[in-house]
Design an enzyme around this catalytic site. Sequence first.
Site, PDB file in Angstrom:
ATOM      1  N   GLY A 246       0.803  -1.212   0.000  1.00 45.91           N
ATOM      2  CA  GLY A 246       0.000   0.000   0.000  1.00 45.91           C
ATOM      3  C   GLY A 246       0.836   1.262   0.000  1.00 45.91           C
ATOM      4  O   GLY A 246       2.031   1.263   0.306  1.00 45.91           O
ATOM      5  N   HIS A 247       0.173   2.373  -0.324  1.00 49.76           N
ATOM      6  CA  HIS A 247       0.880   3.640  -0.497  1.00 49.76           C
ATOM      7  C   HIS A 247       1.457   4.165   0.809  1.00 49.76           C
ATOM      8  O   HIS A 247       0.849   4.081   1.860  1.00 49.76           O
ATOM      9  CB  HIS A 247      -0.025   4.684  -1.166  1.00 49.76           C
ATOM     10  N   GLY A 248       2.676   4.705   0.688  1.00 48.80           N
ATOM     11  CA  GLY A 248       3.341   5.301   1.841  1.00 48.80           C
ATOM     12  C   GLY A 248       3.984   4.310   2.784  1.00 48.80           C
ATOM     13  O   GLY A 248       4.560   4.711   3.802  1.00 48.80           O
TER      14      GLY A 248
END
Length: 359
Positions: A246-248
Amino acid sequence: MAIRLDELAQKIGATLHGDGSAQVSSCAPIESAQVGQVSFLANRKYAAHLATTNATAVIVASGATVKAGVAILEAVDPYFAFRQAMVALHGFRNHPAPIGAAQNNNFISERAAIHPTARIGEACSVHAGAVIESGATVGARCVIYPNAYVGEGVQMGDDCIVYPGVCIYDGCVIGNRVTLHANTVIGCDGFGYATYKGRHEKIPQSGIVVIEDDVEIGSCCVIERAAMQETRIGAGTKFADLISIGHGTRIGKHCLLVSLVGISGSVDIGNYVVLGGQVGVTGHLSIGDGVQVAGKSGVVGDIPAGMRVAGVPAIESDKALRNHLVFRDLFDMSRKLKSLEREVAKLQAAAGDGKKSNL
Protein backbone atom coordinates in the site's frame (compact mmCIF):
# COMPACT_ATOMS: atom_id res chain seq x y z
CA MET A 1 30.37 -28.08 -17.85
CA ALA A 2 31.84 -30.76 -15.60
CA ILE A 3 34.05 -29.87 -12.67
CA ARG A 4 36.22 -31.96 -10.34
CA LEU A 5 34.97 -32.37 -6.79
CA ASP A 6 38.15 -30.96 -5.29
CA GLU A 7 37.72 -27.82 -7.43
CA LEU A 8 34.07 -27.56 -6.46
CA ALA A 9 34.91 -27.93 -2.77
CA GLN A 10 37.29 -25.01 -3.03
CA LYS A 11 34.72 -22.85 -4.83
CA ILE A 12 31.98 -23.46 -2.26
CA GLY A 13 34.17 -23.41 0.86
CA ALA A 14 33.57 -27.05 1.81
CA THR A 15 35.85 -29.81 3.11
CA LEU A 16 35.93 -32.80 0.77
CA HIS A 17 35.83 -36.39 2.06
CA GLY A 18 36.12 -38.68 -0.94
CA ASP A 19 37.55 -38.88 -4.43
CA GLY A 20 38.53 -35.37 -5.51
CA SER A 21 39.00 -36.47 -9.12
CA ALA A 22 35.32 -37.43 -9.52
CA GLN A 23 33.42 -35.00 -11.71
CA VAL A 24 29.98 -33.45 -11.38
CA SER A 25 28.10 -31.38 -13.93
CA SER A 26 24.85 -30.40 -12.23
CA CYS A 27 22.87 -30.23 -8.98
CA ALA A 28 19.81 -32.32 -8.13
CA PRO A 29 17.51 -33.15 -5.17
CA ILE A 30 18.93 -35.78 -2.88
CA GLU A 31 16.13 -38.28 -3.55
CA SER A 32 16.59 -38.21 -7.35
CA ALA A 33 20.25 -37.27 -7.87
CA GLN A 34 22.32 -39.57 -10.09
CA VAL A 35 25.98 -40.17 -10.82
CA GLY A 36 27.59 -36.96 -12.00
CA GLN A 37 25.36 -34.81 -9.83
CA VAL A 38 25.82 -33.12 -6.47
CA SER A 39 23.04 -32.75 -3.89
CA PHE A 40 22.71 -31.35 -0.39
CA LEU A 41 21.03 -31.95 2.95
CA ALA A 42 19.88 -28.92 4.91
CA ASN A 43 16.53 -30.25 6.19
CA ARG A 44 16.57 -33.26 8.53
CA LYS A 45 13.28 -34.36 6.95
CA TYR A 46 15.30 -35.78 4.05
CA ALA A 47 18.05 -37.41 6.13
CA ALA A 48 16.88 -40.93 5.26
CA HIS A 49 17.93 -40.34 1.65
CA LEU A 50 21.58 -40.16 2.72
CA ALA A 51 21.61 -43.96 2.83
CA THR A 52 20.07 -44.41 -0.63
CA THR A 53 21.10 -41.47 -2.81
CA ASN A 54 22.90 -42.12 -6.08
CA ALA A 55 24.54 -38.69 -6.15
CA THR A 56 28.27 -38.47 -6.71
CA ALA A 57 28.55 -36.09 -3.75
CA VAL A 58 26.33 -34.61 -1.06
CA ILE A 59 26.82 -31.29 0.73
CA VAL A 60 26.16 -31.83 4.44
CA ALA A 61 26.94 -30.42 7.86
CA SER A 62 29.61 -32.10 9.97
CA GLY A 63 28.91 -35.54 11.37
CA ALA A 64 26.52 -36.77 8.67
CA THR A 65 26.78 -40.38 7.50
CA VAL A 66 26.32 -40.93 3.77
CA LYS A 67 25.92 -44.00 1.56
CA ALA A 68 29.19 -45.80 0.82
CA GLY A 69 30.85 -44.53 -2.32
CA VAL A 70 29.23 -41.09 -2.11
CA ALA A 71 31.65 -38.23 -1.48
CA ILE A 72 30.94 -35.75 1.29
CA LEU A 73 31.28 -31.99 0.94
CA GLU A 74 31.22 -30.84 4.57
CA ALA A 75 30.09 -27.23 5.04
CA VAL A 76 29.22 -25.01 7.97
CA ASP A 77 26.08 -23.87 6.12
CA PRO A 78 25.04 -26.62 3.68
CA TYR A 79 22.24 -24.61 2.11
CA PHE A 80 24.49 -21.67 1.28
CA ALA A 81 27.17 -24.04 0.03
CA PHE A 82 24.54 -25.59 -2.24
CA ARG A 83 23.73 -22.11 -3.50
CA GLN A 84 27.39 -21.63 -4.35
CA ALA A 85 27.42 -24.98 -6.14
CA MET A 86 24.39 -23.94 -8.18
CA VAL A 87 26.22 -20.78 -9.23
CA ALA A 88 29.35 -22.73 -10.14
CA LEU A 89 27.57 -25.46 -12.12
CA HIS A 90 24.51 -23.73 -13.53
CA GLY A 91 25.11 -20.00 -13.34
CA PHE A 92 22.40 -17.40 -13.72
CA ARG A 93 20.01 -16.89 -16.62
CA ASN A 94 21.53 -15.63 -19.83
CA HIS A 95 19.57 -12.77 -21.37
CA PRO A 96 19.19 -13.02 -25.14
CA ALA A 97 20.05 -10.00 -27.22
CA PRO A 98 17.03 -8.36 -28.89
CA ILE A 99 16.52 -8.46 -32.62
CA GLY A 100 18.12 -5.30 -33.97
CA ALA A 101 21.48 -3.75 -34.64
CA ALA A 102 23.79 -2.44 -31.96
CA GLN A 103 23.47 1.28 -31.31
CA ASN A 104 26.13 3.15 -29.33
CA ASN A 105 27.33 -0.02 -27.55
CA ASN A 106 23.72 -1.04 -26.85
CA PHE A 107 21.44 -3.64 -28.37
CA ILE A 108 18.15 -1.91 -29.07
CA SER A 109 15.33 -3.53 -31.03
CA GLU A 110 14.02 -1.63 -34.00
CA ARG A 111 10.57 -2.08 -32.50
CA ALA A 112 11.38 -0.48 -29.14
CA ALA A 113 9.97 3.00 -28.53
CA ILE A 114 12.50 5.25 -26.80
CA HIS A 115 11.85 8.97 -26.37
CA PRO A 116 14.65 11.19 -27.70
CA THR A 117 15.19 12.73 -24.26
CA ALA A 118 15.56 9.37 -22.50
CA ARG A 119 19.11 8.39 -21.60
CA ILE A 120 20.27 4.79 -21.96
CA GLY A 121 23.55 3.65 -20.38
CA GLU A 122 26.18 1.50 -22.07
CA ALA A 123 25.75 -2.20 -22.85
CA CYS A 124 21.97 -2.18 -22.35
CA SER A 125 19.49 -4.42 -24.16
CA VAL A 126 16.05 -3.05 -25.01
CA HIS A 127 13.66 -5.53 -26.60
CA ALA A 128 10.76 -5.19 -29.01
CA GLY A 129 7.70 -3.43 -27.66
CA ALA A 130 9.49 -1.85 -24.73
CA VAL A 131 8.62 1.81 -24.14
CA ILE A 132 10.93 4.28 -22.41
CA GLU A 133 9.34 7.69 -21.91
CA SER A 134 10.74 11.22 -21.89
CA GLY A 135 13.33 12.12 -19.29
CA ALA A 136 13.81 8.52 -18.14
CA THR A 137 17.33 7.41 -17.25
CA VAL A 138 18.43 3.79 -17.58
CA GLY A 139 21.85 2.85 -16.16
CA ALA A 140 24.52 0.63 -17.69
CA ARG A 141 24.07 -3.07 -18.51
CA CYS A 142 20.32 -3.08 -17.96
CA VAL A 143 17.98 -5.48 -19.75
CA ILE A 144 14.49 -4.25 -20.68
CA TYR A 145 12.38 -7.14 -21.93
CA PRO A 146 9.50 -6.97 -24.45
CA ASN A 147 6.46 -4.85 -23.62
CA ALA A 148 7.97 -3.37 -20.48
CA TYR A 149 7.10 0.26 -19.76
CA VAL A 150 9.47 2.78 -18.19
CA GLY A 151 7.54 5.96 -17.42
CA GLU A 152 8.43 9.59 -17.71
CA GLY A 153 11.29 10.69 -15.50
CA VAL A 154 12.00 7.24 -14.08
CA GLN A 155 15.53 6.84 -12.73
CA MET A 156 16.97 3.34 -13.03
CA GLY A 157 20.43 2.30 -11.83
CA ASP A 158 22.95 -0.13 -13.29
CA ASP A 159 22.56 -3.87 -13.94
CA CYS A 160 18.77 -3.93 -13.61
CA ILE A 161 16.56 -6.58 -15.22
CA VAL A 162 13.01 -5.62 -16.19
CA TYR A 163 11.05 -8.64 -17.41
CA PRO A 164 8.13 -8.65 -19.89
CA GLY A 165 5.04 -6.67 -19.01
CA VAL A 166 6.57 -4.75 -16.12
CA CYS A 167 5.17 -1.23 -15.73
CA ILE A 168 7.17 1.45 -13.92
CA TYR A 169 5.07 4.59 -13.51
CA ASP A 170 6.41 8.10 -13.86
CA GLY A 171 8.93 9.52 -11.43
CA CYS A 172 9.83 6.29 -9.64
CA VAL A 173 13.40 5.53 -8.61
CA ILE A 174 14.96 2.11 -9.14
CA GLY A 175 18.37 1.35 -7.61
CA ASN A 176 21.25 -0.80 -8.87
CA ARG A 177 20.94 -4.54 -9.52
CA VAL A 178 17.17 -4.53 -9.14
CA THR A 179 15.18 -7.36 -10.73
CA LEU A 180 11.51 -6.87 -11.56
CA HIS A 181 9.77 -10.03 -12.73
CA ALA A 182 7.02 -10.27 -15.31
CA ASN A 183 3.87 -8.16 -15.02
CA THR A 184 4.85 -6.37 -11.85
CA VAL A 185 3.65 -2.77 -11.43
CA ILE A 186 5.72 -0.13 -9.68
CA GLY A 187 4.16 3.21 -8.73
CA CYS A 188 0.48 2.88 -9.61
CA ASP A 189 -1.88 5.17 -7.69
CA GLY A 190 -2.40 4.39 -4.05
CA PHE A 191 -5.85 3.38 -2.85
CA GLY A 192 -6.73 6.80 -1.48
CA TYR A 193 -10.27 8.22 -1.41
CA ALA A 194 -12.19 10.67 0.74
CA THR A 195 -15.82 9.70 1.22
CA TYR A 196 -18.03 12.77 0.99
CA LYS A 197 -21.83 12.73 0.79
CA GLY A 198 -21.79 9.05 -0.11
CA ARG A 199 -19.22 9.38 -2.90
CA HIS A 200 -15.60 8.18 -2.83
CA GLU A 201 -13.57 11.11 -4.13
CA LYS A 202 -10.08 10.28 -5.36
CA ILE A 203 -7.10 11.85 -3.58
CA PRO A 204 -4.27 12.71 -6.00
CA GLN A 205 -1.28 10.45 -5.45
CA SER A 206 1.65 12.83 -5.85
CA GLY A 207 4.41 10.69 -4.32
CA ILE A 208 6.69 8.07 -5.85
CA VAL A 209 8.10 4.58 -5.22
CA VAL A 210 11.79 4.19 -4.35
CA ILE A 211 13.35 0.75 -4.69
CA GLU A 212 16.84 0.51 -3.25
CA ASP A 213 19.77 -1.61 -4.48
CA ASP A 214 19.72 -5.41 -4.82
CA VAL A 215 15.95 -5.77 -4.48
CA GLU A 216 14.15 -8.56 -6.35
CA ILE A 217 10.40 -8.33 -6.90
CA GLY A 218 8.49 -11.42 -8.05
CA SER A 219 5.87 -11.64 -10.76
CA CYS A 220 2.52 -9.84 -10.59
CA CYS A 221 3.40 -7.70 -7.58
CA VAL A 222 2.03 -4.19 -7.09
CA ILE A 223 3.76 -1.40 -5.18
CA GLU A 224 1.63 1.73 -4.89
CA ARG A 225 3.07 5.22 -5.05
CA ALA A 226 2.59 7.40 -1.99
CA ALA A 227 -0.04 10.08 -1.78
CA MET A 228 2.78 12.31 -0.55
CA GLN A 229 6.52 11.66 -0.39
CA GLU A 230 7.40 8.02 -1.08
CA THR A 231 6.77 4.32 -0.74
CA ARG A 232 10.18 2.71 -0.14
CA ILE A 233 11.55 -0.82 -0.42
CA GLY A 234 14.90 -1.25 1.38
CA ALA A 235 18.11 -2.65 -0.05
CA GLY A 236 18.38 -6.42 -0.42
CA THR A 237 14.70 -7.09 0.22
CA LYS A 238 13.15 -9.96 -1.75
CA PHE A 239 9.50 -10.43 -2.78
CA ALA A 240 7.87 -13.61 -4.02
CA ASP A 241 4.90 -13.36 -6.42
CA LEU A 242 1.47 -11.76 -6.02
CA ILE A 243 2.29 -9.24 -3.31
CA SER A 244 0.55 -5.90 -2.76
CA ILE A 245 2.18 -2.96 -0.96
CA GLY A 246 0.00 0.00 0.00
CA HIS A 247 0.88 3.64 -0.50
CA GLY A 248 3.34 5.30 1.84
CA THR A 249 4.57 2.00 3.33
CA ARG A 250 8.28 1.73 4.10
CA ILE A 251 9.95 -1.68 4.14
CA GLY A 252 13.45 -2.01 5.57
CA LYS A 253 16.56 -3.77 4.35
CA HIS A 254 16.92 -7.50 3.66
CA CYS A 255 13.31 -8.41 4.36
CA LEU A 256 11.63 -11.52 2.92
CA LEU A 257 7.99 -11.42 1.79
CA VAL A 258 6.38 -14.68 0.66
CA SER A 259 3.58 -14.90 -1.93
CA LEU A 260 0.18 -13.31 -1.34
CA VAL A 261 1.32 -10.90 1.36
CA GLY A 262 -0.84 -7.78 1.51
CA ILE A 263 0.32 -4.66 3.34
CA SER A 264 -1.92 -1.65 3.76
CA GLY A 265 -0.78 1.95 3.53
CA SER A 266 1.58 3.85 5.84
CA VAL A 267 3.11 0.79 7.49
CA ASP A 268 6.69 1.01 8.78
CA ILE A 269 8.53 -2.31 8.59
CA GLY A 270 12.04 -2.71 9.99
CA ASN A 271 15.05 -4.63 8.70
CA TYR A 272 15.32 -8.42 8.36
CA VAL A 273 11.58 -8.94 8.73
CA VAL A 274 10.01 -12.14 7.37
CA LEU A 275 6.34 -12.24 6.38
CA GLY A 276 4.98 -15.71 5.55
CA GLY A 277 2.53 -16.48 2.77
CA GLN A 278 -0.88 -14.78 2.89
CA VAL A 279 0.04 -12.48 5.76
CA GLY A 280 -2.16 -9.39 5.93
CA VAL A 281 -1.09 -6.16 7.64
CA THR A 282 -3.51 -3.34 8.41
CA GLY A 283 -2.50 0.26 7.87
CA HIS A 284 -0.51 2.71 9.99
CA LEU A 285 1.36 0.06 12.00
CA SER A 286 4.99 -0.40 13.01
CA ILE A 287 6.78 -3.75 12.75
CA GLY A 288 10.22 -3.86 14.36
CA ASP A 289 13.50 -5.31 13.14
CA GLY A 290 13.81 -9.09 12.92
CA VAL A 291 10.10 -9.83 13.34
CA GLN A 292 8.86 -13.12 11.87
CA VAL A 293 5.16 -13.47 11.01
CA ALA A 294 3.80 -16.96 10.27
CA GLY A 295 1.77 -17.61 7.14
CA LYS A 296 -1.94 -16.66 7.06
CA SER A 297 -1.52 -14.33 10.03
CA GLY A 298 -3.39 -11.07 10.38
CA VAL A 299 -1.33 -8.22 11.87
CA VAL A 300 -3.61 -5.62 13.43
CA GLY A 301 -1.26 -3.96 15.93
CA ASP A 302 2.34 -2.86 16.33
CA ILE A 303 4.92 -5.63 16.80
CA PRO A 304 8.13 -4.98 18.77
CA ALA A 305 11.51 -5.96 17.34
CA GLY A 306 12.51 -9.61 17.44
CA MET A 307 9.08 -11.12 18.04
CA ARG A 308 7.71 -14.20 16.30
CA VAL A 309 3.95 -14.02 15.87
CA ALA A 310 1.16 -16.08 14.34
CA GLY A 311 -2.62 -16.25 14.08
CA VAL A 312 -5.55 -13.93 13.46
CA PRO A 313 -5.07 -11.53 15.08
CA ALA A 314 -1.34 -12.17 15.24
CA ILE A 315 -0.04 -12.88 18.75
CA GLU A 316 3.13 -14.39 20.18
CA SER A 317 3.80 -17.66 18.30
CA ASP A 318 3.87 -20.05 21.27
CA LYS A 319 0.59 -18.71 22.58
CA ALA A 320 -0.94 -18.89 19.10
CA LEU A 321 0.11 -22.54 18.84
CA ARG A 322 -1.45 -23.37 22.21
CA ASN A 323 -4.65 -21.61 21.16
CA HIS A 324 -4.67 -23.55 17.91
CA LEU A 325 -4.30 -26.86 19.72
CA VAL A 326 -7.31 -25.98 21.85
CA PHE A 327 -9.25 -24.79 18.81
CA ARG A 328 -8.77 -28.15 17.06
CA ASP A 329 -10.70 -29.87 19.88
CA LEU A 330 -13.53 -27.35 20.22
CA PHE A 331 -16.20 -29.73 18.90
CA ASP A 332 -15.32 -32.50 21.36
CA MET A 333 -15.05 -29.95 24.16
CA SER A 334 -18.50 -28.64 23.24
CA ARG A 335 -19.98 -32.15 23.38
CA LYS A 336 -18.37 -32.81 26.75
CA LEU A 337 -19.64 -29.47 28.08
CA LYS A 338 -23.21 -30.24 27.00
CA SER A 339 -22.97 -33.67 28.61
CA LEU A 340 -21.74 -32.09 31.83
CA GLU A 341 -24.56 -29.54 31.71
CA ARG A 342 -27.09 -32.36 31.45
CA GLU A 343 -25.51 -34.17 34.40
CA VAL A 344 -25.52 -30.97 36.47
CA ALA A 345 -29.19 -30.42 35.60
CA LYS A 346 -30.02 -33.95 36.75
CA LEU A 347 -28.15 -33.44 40.03
CA GLN A 348 -29.90 -30.12 40.60
CA ALA A 349 -33.27 -31.73 39.90
CA ALA A 350 -32.51 -34.61 42.28
CA ALA A 351 -31.41 -32.15 44.94
CA GLY A 352 -34.63 -30.19 44.47
CA ASP A 353 -36.76 -33.34 44.84
CA GLY A 354 -34.90 -34.23 48.03
CA LYS A 355 -35.68 -30.84 49.57
CA LYS A 356 -39.38 -31.26 48.72
CA SER A 357 -39.52 -34.71 50.36
CA ASN A 358 -37.90 -33.34 53.50
CA LEU A 359 -40.61 -30.71 53.69
